[in-house]
Design an enzyme around this catalytic site. Structure first.
Site, PDB file in Angstrom:
ATOM      1  N   GLY A 115       0.729  -1.171  -0.016  1.00  0.00           N
ATOM      2  CA  GLY A 115      -0.120  -0.077  -0.090  1.00  0.00           C
ATOM      3  C   GLY A 115       0.911   1.218  -0.174  1.00  0.00           C
ATOM      4  CB  SER A 116      -0.094   4.838   0.640  1.00  0.00           C
ATOM      5  OG  SER A 116       0.294   6.163   0.977  1.00  0.00           O
TER       6      SER A 116
END
Lengths: 140, 382
Positions: free
Chosen positions: A67-68
């Site tokens: 993810g981010s």
């Protein structure tokens, strides 16, 4: 009675330091930004095998983060709130979210890729000595 | 990883807490990525500015940085949460946190550009130079179109590189690794910027390496299309570069089935209650095109446009045209994780941007009608 050290596993230092605690093992990646209650360190994602467990005081042994990259700040949140894992071992790929998150939060981190942690369970005591690039598995 | 004596001393804290922390971040990332050393950079571009992206932990981390700590190379900044010169209905809490973040970055000596398209508004270093770019569309764009070398950095790694003036020597910084092993071969005509965006989005998803091949004619790529591909790739994965030099690559087809698959994922509504342009922020070419398409017309629905402040301050005729057409022009900010568009106000939006569609769906939980710019102006202007 002293702990009897049974197994030494070589690993690669990513963030230095040394810590000891009970293992918390998962075969699934973690998405830091969306899965955590940062006040308590609990994993909120019902589909994750660590659902309802807290990272607090544990030695987290898991594949890697996804993810981010802003997820790195979640490690810092956990640290500020006193619910961070004592140390982390990445078993698949030591990604930059985990690496930078541990760096700013002073959490010892090692890359355990290539080593097997299959014999461990969540009651196993583990020492991560990142500076000496060694993981010690304890049995009583 | 081999450090110089000076770097070792910085890591020990001999030159202050800021440099110590910055080196600690770079060494940890370098170790993780099997870097052999650190190498100087010419420019850093930092993400993690919008309060919605870095949250309270980010605010506290940045505020704690030593006041003596400064950046040592030219450093630009990504968009924040809102236009600093306009009124908004955001909470006092959001505004206070946003202000704290900005003050922390200003204290470091960073240029408050608040833009995700530094490649359109600054004279960047030359081809072949090394930089540290965190904004994903900008990293992919400068690697692929300008030949400037960067890894796809994070808020923290780009900050650490801005402070030290260095980046780990790994991955896309190394010439031999700027080559793809797989490439996409389009079997259909790709014409609109939205379809180029979908091609990029698909490419980012399937890419196993940091560089992916795209078998497209580079002459057909203007800045609008290049930007759309870059933003698409940056949104969907870890890949940081595309190239049409695809010798010896494993070929994967990109046909009707593939483009429909990614479009169906992002296109969840027939129509939008709000028209949104700008993720990445619109540059001069896009503003000019949109201005031409709307000249003498009015938007039938509310329209928000996100672009750099420098574009609105250079007396651009098309910005005036767009305002006349009823568009709400927003500087300093972007649609990515924006607090300015909420589900309370809008059930759906229409946009030509893949990145905007992705974040509206995943972060703002708003449905998206995905169309190209020409189709949007045709349908939503009169």
């Amino acid at each position: 009675m002293n702990d009897l050290v049974m197994i030494y596993i070589n690993c690669k230092k990513i963030v230095g330091g040394k810590a000891e605690g009970l293992a918390l093992i998962s075969n699934k990646p973690l998405n830091m930004l969306s899965m955590f209650d940062t006040k308590t360190g609990h994993i909120k994602d019902k589909d994750h095998d660590l659902f309802n467990q807290t990272l607090k005081n544990r030695i987290l042994i898991f594949p890697n983060c996804i993810g981010s990259s802003v997820g790195a700040y979640i490690f810092y949140s956990l640290k500020i709130n006193g619910v961070n894992p004592k140390a982390i071992i990445c078993t698949n790929k030591c990604d930059i979210i985990t690496a930078s998150g541990c760096a700013i939060s002073d959490i010892p981190l090692v890359d355990g890729t290539g080593s097997s942690f299959k014999s461990l369970n969540n009651k196993t005591k583990v020492t991560v000595d990142a500076d000496n690039q060694i993981v010690k598995i304890h049995t009583v | 990883m081999q450090l110089t004596k000076k770097e070792e001393r910085a890591l020990q804290g001999d030159y202050g807490d800021g440099l110590k922390l910055a080196y600690k971040i770079l060494v940890s990332i370098g170790n993780a990525n099997n870097a052999t050393k650190l190498i100087p950079i010419k420019w850093a571009h930092i993400s993690g500015v919008n309060f919605n992206t870095i949250g309270e932990a980010g605010v506290r981390f940045l505020a704690k940085l030593d006041k003596e700590t400064k950046v040592t190379v030219t450093t630009t900044l990504n968009p924040m949460g809102f236009d600093s010169k306009k009124d908004n209905n955001l909470s006092e809490d959001f505004k206070a946190n946003q202000l704290s973040i900005i003050n922390s970055y200003l204290s470091l000596g960073i240029i408050p550009s608040f833009s995700c398209i530094p490649y359109e508004i600054f004279n960047l270093p030359k081809k072949g130079e090394i930089v540290s770019f965190a904004e994903s569309n900008a990293a992919v764009f400068v690697n692929s179109i300008l030949g400037i070398k960067t890894n796809k950095e994070s808020a923290l790694s780009s900050l650490a590189s801005a402070i030290t003036g260095k980046t780990p020597y790994s991955d896309l910084i190394i010439d031999d690794l700027r080559k793809p092993t797989t490439c996409l071969k389009p079997d259909i005509d790709i014409e609109t910027e939205s379809d180029f965006g979908l091609l990029g989005y698909f490419a980012g998803k399937i890419a196993k390496d940091s560089c992916i091949g795209l078998e497209i004619n580079s002459e057909s790529l203007d800045i609008i299309k290049s930007k759309a591909i870059s933003a698409g790739i940056g949104t969907s994965g870890m890949c940081g570069m595309f190239t049409n030099k695809t010798n010896g690559c494993e070929r994967i087809s990109f046909g009707k089935k593939e483009i429909t698959q990614v479009k169906d994922e992002l296109n969840t509504a027939e129509k939008g209650d709000l028209i949104v342009f700008g993720s990445p922020q619109l540059g001069l070419e896009e503003v000019n095109l949109l201005g031409h398409l709307t000249e003498g017309k009015k938007f039938k629905k509310p329209c928000m446009i996100f672009c750099p402040r420098s574009l609105t301050e250079c007396n651009n005729k098309m910005v005036k045209t767009l305002k006349k057409a009823g568009a709400d022009i927003n500087c300093d900010s972007c649609t990515c994780l924006t607090p300015l568009i909420t589900k309370n106000e809008y059930d759906s939006i229409v946009t030509n941007s893949i990145k905007c569609a992705y974040y509206m769906k995943h972060a703002n939980r708003i449905d998206v009608s995905l169309k190209d710019m020409k189709s949007i102006t045709k349908e939503y202007c009169e």
